[in-house]
Structure formats: C-alpha cells, structure tokens
Design an enzyme around this catalytic site. Structure first.
Site: not given
Length: 329
Positions: A200, A210, A222, A238, A253, A279, A318
């Site tokens: 991610k 968000r 982040k 990872e 992602k 998004s 989506y």
C-alpha cells in the site's frame, strides 16, 4: 523466407472480427473478479453521494442492505466494508473500533444474516476511528508500531466474531499479519481469512476516499508507514513476508500507476493477488468522461482488463457494478 515473417505471417488475421478477438483474448474479466467497496454510516434511511466520487454513496445500514442485494443479483461475490464514524466517537486508541455493537460489527452481522453466501471483507484500520486520522496510536507525533498492531489484531477478532469472512488489515504496520493470524487462531477463528494490504503506497490517489470516511491525517502524512512510490523490491519483500505470516490474499494499492508492482508480486507469491482500483483513479475517469474527453465505459473496462493482464486475480473497484452489467449483457 521464413513463414514466420511477412507476408506469410499477418497478426491482423486474429483481429479481423469481434468473435475472433474474443476467441484469442489472453485475459478475461468476470463478475467473479470483483470486490465492491461499500461505505456505511450511522443513521437511518440515508444515502449520501460522495462529492469527489460521482455516482458513489455512503449508506445507512438499512439502505446498505438494499445495495448488497443488488450486488448479489449481479453475481458479484464479495463486498469490502468501510465504516464512517462521527468525530465524537474517535480517540487516539480507536476504541470505537472494538465495540461489539459498533457500526462495522453490526453491518457485518446484518449482511451475513440476510445474505449468508456474500463474502464479507472488512477494513481493519484505526484511521477512521482515530482522533488524529492515522493508522496507529500517536505519541509525541510518532505513529507507534507494536502498540498499534496489538489493537489492530483485536479489531480483526471483533470483525471475525461478527461473522466477517475475511479481515483486511490496511495499516502497513510491521508484523500485523502475523499478530492478526495468531489472534484469530487463539480466538477460535481459524477459517477467517486475511486479505493483506501488503503493498500500500503513500499515494496522492486516496483523496476522494478520505472525503468518504473523513479520515485524512490530522497532521503530517503517512509516509513513515505506507510505501514509497519509487520502490518495487520493497513491495515484493512485503508481499512475501505477509504470505509467510499467514495472509490468504495479497493486495497492491493503488492500481493503475502500479501495474508493474502487481506483476512483480504475482511472480513471487503462491496466493491470489488483489488490486485496489482506488478512489482517485475512479474520480479521474469520471471527471474526464463528464468533460467528454473519454468514453467512460471503454476507459473503465480498459483499466480493469489492464489489472488482469498485470496479474491480478481479484479487483476491488468502485466500477464493479457498472462493469458487471456490461459483462452480463
């Protein structure tokens, strides 16, 4: 002259008609590939469009159930739940996330009661519940790893108790997959799966999401826990680590800017790979289509088949319902 050279070799022969192209297509989309992200909020009989995500909504639980019914009728097998909680229920430890009667837990129980065959996946994260908007406990401006992992594992168990089929840790803390798997085993949920957000990235494509959950970080960013967009080898590491720690599905992602990462991860893991068509990617296609600059349906399907071509087995998007309707025509 070799028969593998022009004029004997003419690759256009395999492009001459729609039926021929379908016959020789190397990758295929199916409704079985899709996971539908769903946003649930408190209240009753409300459906609120997300301004930065045209035609996408937050639902109160009573209306969310109707949405899940439509998703099931389309043959889509899975939903991924995200809960939006009011500010007064947020704190530094994400306490609300552990409430057995909380919005997420109640949503899982209700969906599984009414649609037992629907695969219910849950976002395991602290940021929607954090007064700081971060994915972990904050102390003197630092996001603590081990203390956060302990809470995240407990959140995952609470989702399993509610009936979740898969928990999806999206925090990017170190060691959280191992701790989550151990916590699920100890709590008596060996059959609850883990879809790990393994790669991610600290991406600019999350903005509309968000907005949907009011989960933007209250300070800083982040980047100390989400991945640097410059890195691929780190993503592979990872992914391998998460598989070894007990992940059943590995996620990358965002999607469109990270097709190479999907391919690199797919080549090293022995579990299904999912991708999150996020998004910002959705919003860009919607905005360009609204301007008349692109054909929305064609751009949507091109992006989705691109994920399959890169190696994704599953796609959280989506666009799932719109794509499913096209595939079912």
């Amino acid at each position: 002259m070799s028969y593998s050279e022009f004029p004997y070799s003419r690759p256009r022969r395999l492009r001459r008609s729609g039926n021929v192209r379908r016959m020789v297509a190397e990758n295929h989309l199916s409704v079985n590939d899709f996971i539908v992200p769903l946003f649930v909020m408190e209240g009753k009989n409300e459906k609120v469009e997300i301004p930065s995500m045209p035609d996408y909504y937050r639902y109160t639980l009573d209306l969310l159930i109707k949405e899940v019914e439509e998703i099931q009728q389309l043959g889509i097998p899975a939903v991924l739940l995200f809960a939006k909680v009011p500010d007064e229920k947020k704190d530094n430890e994400g306490s609300e996330a552990l409430d057995p009667n909380g919005l997420m837990q109640k949503s899982v129980r209700t969906i599984k009661e009414q649609f037992p065959d629907m695969v219910v996946m849950t976002d395991v994260a602290m940021d929607p519940y954090s007064s700081y908007g971060h994915d972990g406990v904050v102390e003197e401006g630092e996001i603590l790893n081990d203390e956060s992992v302990d809470i995240l594992a407990k959140i995952a168990v609470s989702h399993a108790e509610a009936g979740a089929d898969f928990v999806a840790p999206s925090d990017m803390m170190d060691g959280r997959i191992l701790m989550t798997r151990e916590a699920l085993e100890e709590a008596g949920f060996p059959n609850t799966g883990i879809m790990a957000y393994s790669a991610k990235y600290a991406s600019s494509y999350y903005g509309p999401f968000r907005d949907a959950l009011d989960s933007a970080p209250g300070f800083g960013d982040k980047k100390t826990y989400q991945m640097d967009p410059a890195n691929v080898t780190e993503a592979v590491k990872e992914a391998i680590t998460d598989e070894q720690e007990g992940a059943d599905i590995i996620m990358v992602k965002p999607g469109i800017p990270y097709l190479d990462v999907i391919r690199a991860v797919k080549e090293v893991v022995n579990v299904p790979v999912s991708v999150y068509n996020v998004s910002g990617e959705y919003a860009m296609i919607k905005a360009a289509a609204e301007k008349g600059w692109i054909n929305e349906e064609e751009a949507m399907m091109e992006a989705l088949i691109g994920f399959k071509r890169a190696g994704a087995d599953l796609i959280a998007t989506y666009f799932a319902k719109d794509a499913a309707r096209l595939l079912l025509k």
